[in-house]
Scaffold this motif. Sequence first.
Motif, PDB file in Angstrom:
ATOM      1  N   SER A   1    -105.147  21.685  28.099  1.00 28.54           N
ATOM      2  CA  SER A   1    -106.397  21.376  28.170  1.00 28.54           C
ATOM      3  C   SER A   1    -105.864  20.397  26.221  1.00 28.54           C
ATOM      4  CB  SER A   1    -107.400  22.038  27.697  1.00 28.54           C
ATOM      5  OG  SER A   1    -107.778  22.325  26.993  1.00 28.54           O
TER       6      SER A   1
ATOM      7  N   ASN B   1    -108.885  14.652  30.247  1.00 30.23           N
ATOM      8  CA  ASN B   1    -109.602  16.510  28.741  1.00 30.23           C
ATOM      9  C   ASN B   1    -108.848  14.913  27.675  1.00 30.23           C
ATOM     10  OD1 ASN B   1    -108.741  18.594  27.394  1.00 30.23           O
ATOM     11  ND2 ASN B   1    -109.916  19.019  28.978  1.00 30.23           N
TER      12      ASN B   1
ATOM     13  N   GLU C   1    -113.184  22.939  32.367  1.00 28.91           N
ATOM     14  CA  GLU C   1    -112.962  24.264  31.962  1.00 28.91           C
ATOM     15  C   GLU C   1    -114.491  24.559  30.726  1.00 28.91           C
ATOM     16  OE1 GLU C   1    -110.368  20.588  30.182  1.00 28.91           O
ATOM     17  OE2 GLU C   1    -111.054  21.490  31.683  1.00 28.91           O
TER      18      GLU C   1
END
Length: 634
Positions: free
Chosen positions: A122, A239, A355
């Motif tokens: 990420s 992301n 996440e």
Amino acid sequence: MNLFKNSQFIKHFLIQLSLITLFWLCLFAVNRIVFYAFISHLINDVPFTILLSSLFHAIRLDMSMVGYFSSIPLLILFIYYLFPKQGLLKFINVFIAFLVIVYNLISVGEMGLYREWKAKMSMQALMHFSNPDEVFRTTSFDLMIYFVVFNVLLSGAFIYIFYKKVAFTKNIIPVDNILTSAKKLILFPILLLIIVAFSVINIRGGLQQIPIQSSDAYFTNNPLVNDASVNPFWNLIFNIIEYNNKFKENPYKDFPQADADKITRSLFAVQKDTTEIFLNNSKPNIVYILLESWSASCVEGFGGDNYAPFMSSLAKEGISFTKFYPGGYVSDQGIPAVLSGYPALSRMSVINVSEKSVKLPCISEDLKPLGYQSGFYFGGDLNYGNLRSYVYQKKFDIVKEEKDYSDLPKGKLGIHDNYMNKQFITEINQLKQPFLASWFTVSTHMPYDFEGTKKRLTPLENDFTNSMVFADSCLKVFFDYAKKQAWYKNTLFVLVADHSHGSHKNSDPFMAAYHQIPCVFYGDVIKNEFKGRKIDKVFSQLDITPSILKQMKLHNEAEKYVWSKNMFNPYSKNVAYYCSYGGAGMVSNKGWIGFNHQSPGLMYDEIKPKQESDSLTKYAKAFQQSVYEDYRTR
């Protein structure tokens, strides 16, 4: 040589397109297998069939990545057909080799990251590379060796295969005489159409209404396998875009952050931690009925008009909350507000970033150690708002949606409530008690194509008002059936809207009245002295789940819901934060305030005196700032 004879030109192109697609899919699949091998110590009890299934469930997201990776090479190839210079083909080949290396760097890097963090690559992870010394000091020597070796082997092997079997060359892509052929006026537009269609359809994941999301790859309640199914490059790009848009810094800076947090936490402080117990059984079955878009303005029992009489009758027999507000204004904000007690923000939803949402508490996980079996049922497509990702992350044992009910009639959005109400009874009957079951309804959402004739009920939002009448009648049928089931007497029903909707009252979305929703606790497990109780104090969706956990004497679990209050603690503060697409507000027992982010000087309020308005504004802005900071850094 006539290149267009028997459509040889298009045939050669389609062969090349098939080869490059197969090449990328093989690369993605091999990386996924290496990922499993690399973290094999984490998957000891995952059945091999599940691991194998992940290769299949990953294909749609992988094909989206193929669309991204192929778009530039295919456009350059089209230029090459117009101006056949060998250098263009060499550029395509070098570009694809470069993508192979970059993909493997990301994929292998994620393998190492997963061993340490159990999280996908990420922007948060990439930020550590701004300090290379930190990376090298915190990474083991073994991991560094693995990283280099796997990258060299994977990249070397696939680049070799590419140049041997797949590379764009003049022999595979013949172009002689192409500019002099009379048929180019027909074939060139066809070729361009194929290139554009291939790229666009794959990138968005097909022709369906909702573009592809990471949750398309989710299919199990095992987070590791779901993570492996999500293409790492696709996930990272998404992301980064999300981070650049939302996570770099907090746009709300009304106070120093420490002060904002202090003001916000004061809203949850209580003089005494106590609970009025309304349950006659601390281990009931629990059924959440998440009512799509229900507005209190259409339910007489909550101060509205009488378009949902059955819901009003439930309110009279159960515990009703007449000043109740949602966490957000769309479903992907409202559902985590109800089940995880997490607030929403304008134009943001925590479950769209897997996440971040994986760290949320949820009642499905809290009740699992007590032997509860859980199920989440939806007549629509769980891709909406990344809901599939969320419900699998939260370890619901059974997850079913529209595609699992091929025998039921469907509207444009999904299966309407008049079919799902009976199906939900069937699903509950298959659960082992005690259970947690959630039904997310459909019919009160556009396009309102439910069966039956619509009446002229209201001058504004007539279709929505009719949908409330229809959905309310479906709710009655559900309870008629439920009361005949063996599990009914030991079941707590929680009926609450996921968010409100613009109604015939025509309230402004910055006003509290627009957002007010119905909420009822109902069932034989409620003590007689609480049945029919009307609670006229302000509460929020955020408060539902921890209040139930307190009733079940699960105090430690309830404490995890840090943005929530216990609705049955007389000392809890009566405030509720709400947000709209372009603003936010807060409600208390004394009134409400709302504001528009685009017009900071414009305030909406219904609270006197000005001192009260200023105080509520301070709380609203501090809450907004604190939530954003939590969301940004979580």
